[in-house]
Design a protein around this motif. Structure first.
Motif, PDB file in Angstrom:
ATOM      1  N   LEU A   1      59.655  41.382  55.042  1.00 50.11           N
ATOM      2  CA  LEU A   1      60.784  40.906  55.838  1.00 50.11           C
ATOM      3  C   LEU A   1      60.429  40.910  57.324  1.00 50.11           C
ATOM      4  O   LEU A   1      60.618  39.905  58.023  1.00 50.11           O
ATOM      5  CB  LEU A   1      62.005  41.790  55.585  1.00 50.11           C
ATOM      6  CG  LEU A   1      63.227  41.535  56.474  1.00 50.11           C
ATOM      7  CD1 LEU A   1      63.843  40.178  56.171  1.00 50.11           C
ATOM      8  CD2 LEU A   1      64.259  42.654  56.298  1.00 50.11           C
ATOM      9  N   MET A   2      59.904  42.012  57.805  1.00 45.28           N
ATOM     10  CA  MET A   2      59.589  42.128  59.224  1.00 45.28           C
ATOM     11  C   MET A   2      58.445  41.199  59.621  1.00 45.28           C
ATOM     12  O   MET A   2      58.447  40.632  60.723  1.00 45.28           O
ATOM     13  CB  MET A   2      59.238  43.575  59.571  1.00 45.28           C
ATOM     14  CG  MET A   2      60.415  44.543  59.429  1.00 45.28           C
ATOM     15  SD  MET A   2      61.894  44.013  60.330  1.00 45.28           S
ATOM     16  CE  MET A   2      61.287  43.998  62.010  1.00 45.28           C
TER      17      MET A   2
ATOM     18  N   LYS B   1      58.859  38.407  62.514  1.00 48.29           N
ATOM     19  CA  LYS B   1      57.955  38.421  63.665  1.00 48.29           C
ATOM     20  C   LYS B   1      57.278  37.063  63.870  1.00 48.29           C
ATOM     21  O   LYS B   1      56.930  36.700  64.993  1.00 48.29           O
ATOM     22  CB  LYS B   1      56.899  39.513  63.486  1.00 48.29           C
ATOM     23  CG  LYS B   1      57.407  40.913  63.769  1.00 48.29           C
ATOM     24  CD  LYS B   1      56.290  41.940  63.799  1.00 48.29           C
ATOM     25  CE  LYS B   1      55.663  42.157  62.436  1.00 48.29           C
ATOM     26  NZ  LYS B   1      54.652  43.240  62.462  1.00 48.29           N
ATOM     27  N   LYS B   2      57.103  36.319  62.773  1.00 49.28           N
ATOM     28  CA  LYS B   2      56.473  34.999  62.864  1.00 49.28           C
ATOM     29  C   LYS B   2      57.471  33.906  63.256  1.00 49.28           C
ATOM     30  O   LYS B   2      57.108  32.730  63.327  1.00 49.28           O
ATOM     31  CB  LYS B   2      55.810  34.649  61.533  1.00 49.28           C
ATOM     32  CG  LYS B   2      54.583  35.515  61.235  1.00 49.28           C
ATOM     33  CD  LYS B   2      53.995  35.206  59.871  1.00 49.28           C
ATOM     34  CE  LYS B   2      52.792  36.103  59.580  1.00 49.28           C
ATOM     35  NZ  LYS B   2      52.246  35.857  58.208  1.00 49.28           N
ATOM     36  N   GLY B   3      58.726  34.296  63.469  1.00 48.35           N
ATOM     37  CA  GLY B   3      59.714  33.349  63.966  1.00 48.35           C
ATOM     38  C   GLY B   3      60.702  32.827  62.944  1.00 48.35           C
ATOM     39  O   GLY B   3      61.567  32.022  63.282  1.00 48.35           O
TER      40      GLY B   3
ATOM     41  N   GLU C   1      67.015  33.713  56.365  1.00 42.09           N
ATOM     42  CA  GLU C   1      66.057  33.077  55.461  1.00 42.09           C
ATOM     43  C   GLU C   1      64.978  34.071  55.049  1.00 42.09           C
ATOM     44  O   GLU C   1      64.571  34.126  53.887  1.00 42.09           O
ATOM     45  CB  GLU C   1      65.422  31.866  56.147  1.00 42.09           C
ATOM     46  CG  GLU C   1      64.459  31.102  55.245  1.00 42.09           C
ATOM     47  CD  GLU C   1      63.792  29.926  55.941  1.00 42.09           C
ATOM     48  OE1 GLU C   1      62.906  29.300  55.323  1.00 42.09           O
ATOM     49  OE2 GLU C   1      64.156  29.635  57.105  1.00 42.09           O
ATOM     50  N   ALA C   2      64.522  34.875  56.009  1.00 40.72           N
ATOM     51  CA  ALA C   2      63.510  35.886  55.714  1.00 40.72           C
ATOM     52  C   ALA C   2      64.030  36.905  54.710  1.00 40.72           C
ATOM     53  O   ALA C   2      63.312  37.339  53.801  1.00 40.72           O
ATOM     54  CB  ALA C   2      63.079  36.581  57.008  1.00 40.72           C
TER      55      ALA C   2
ATOM     56  N   THR D   1      63.621  39.232  49.226  1.00 44.68           N
ATOM     57  CA  THR D   1      64.455  39.876  48.211  1.00 44.68           C
ATOM     58  C   THR D   1      63.961  39.555  46.809  1.00 44.68           C
ATOM     59  O   THR D   1      63.613  38.422  46.499  1.00 44.68           O
ATOM     60  CB  THR D   1      65.923  39.417  48.355  1.00 44.68           C
ATOM     61  OG1 THR D   1      66.409  39.796  49.646  1.00 44.68           O
ATOM     62  CG2 THR D   1      66.809  40.055  47.287  1.00 44.68           C
ATOM     63  N   GLY D   2      63.907  40.572  45.968  1.00 44.63           N
ATOM     64  CA  GLY D   2      63.495  40.396  44.573  1.00 44.63           C
ATOM     65  C   GLY D   2      64.303  41.319  43.691  1.00 44.63           C
ATOM     66  O   GLY D   2      65.205  42.023  44.160  1.00 44.63           O
TER      67      GLY D   2
END
Length: 230
Positions: free
Chosen positions: A194-195, A199-201, A206-207, A212-213
């Motif tokens: 998630l992080m 961090k990649k924008g 959405e992240a 999530t699983g």
């Protein structure tokens, strides 16, 4: 060298056998260890503090008696995390003997160092029979791609039953229950992934979906609960 009067009066009896130390397995070799520089290996150990409020898992990668890599993981005490930060800076570059006699800030980390010392000098390392040992960086691989410790946090009461809070996969967001109200699966959020995505924008919502699983028969559950609120 000072000898007592009794020893001075003794006659000399010549020493015959000199077998030396028994060989121990080290990185695919049998080594007769006579000094700290003879010791190599990667291994893990666990330590605990006097009140047993917290614990530490310590991983060391030792080459020729020098600690080349250290992974310090702590649990159960907020102060231990700061101690771990200092210990991770202190340990690399020290000899095993120096590290054993260095204050590693937290009693649990000191205890873990003691336990590792015993494993390493007796040849009970994870890499004892691995030819050439494990490369520097092998300790970090224990954390996986998310670079987070494998943590399990569960809570339960007689009155209200069990709550899964954290699994190896990550933060438990929901529990799935069957018709009888028993747990048959859970949903999790992989915090490391998630992080990385945030961090990649990537948009946080959405992240969150991508990170999530679920595990078990979560999709077949008849009801779902938030383990932190219900």
């Amino acid at each position: 060298m000072i000898y007592s009067h009794e020893v001075q009066q003794m006659c000399v009896v010549k020493k015959g056998p000199n077998h030396g130390p028994a060989p121990i397995p080290e990185e695919g070799k049998w080594v007769k260890a006579k000094q700290i520089s003879d010791i190599s290996g990667l291994t893990h150990g666990v330590g605990w503090c006097a009140p047993q409020q917290g614990a530490c898992k310590l991983t060391l990668n030792v080459k020729d008696g020098i600690i080349e890599e250290a992974l310090v993981e702590t649990l159960g005490c907020s102060g231990m995390t700061h101690s771990a930060a200092m210990a991770a800076e202190i340990l690399p570059g020290k000899t095993l003997l120096e590290a054993l006699n260095t204050d590693l800030v937290c009693d649990a980390i000191n205890t873990a160092m003691r336990e590792l010392f015993l494993q390493i000098v007796y040849g009970r390392t994870q890499s004892a029979f691995s030819e050439g040992g494990l490369p520097i960086g092998a300790g970090l691989e224990d954390l996986g791609k998310g670079l987070r410790s494998q943590v399990g946090t569960m809570y339960g009461t007689k009155a209200k039953g069990v709550r899964y809070l954290e699994m190896a996969e990550g933060y438990c967001s929901r529990l799935g229950l069957d018709e009888q109200g028993e747990v048959i699966g859970y949903e999790f959020v992989h915090l490391g992934k998630l992080m990385d995505m945030i961090k990649k924008g990537m948009d946080a919502n959405e992240a969150l979906k991508k990170a999530t699983g679920s595990y078990g028969r979560f999709a077949d559950a008849k009801s779902y609960i938030d383990p932190r609120q219900q």
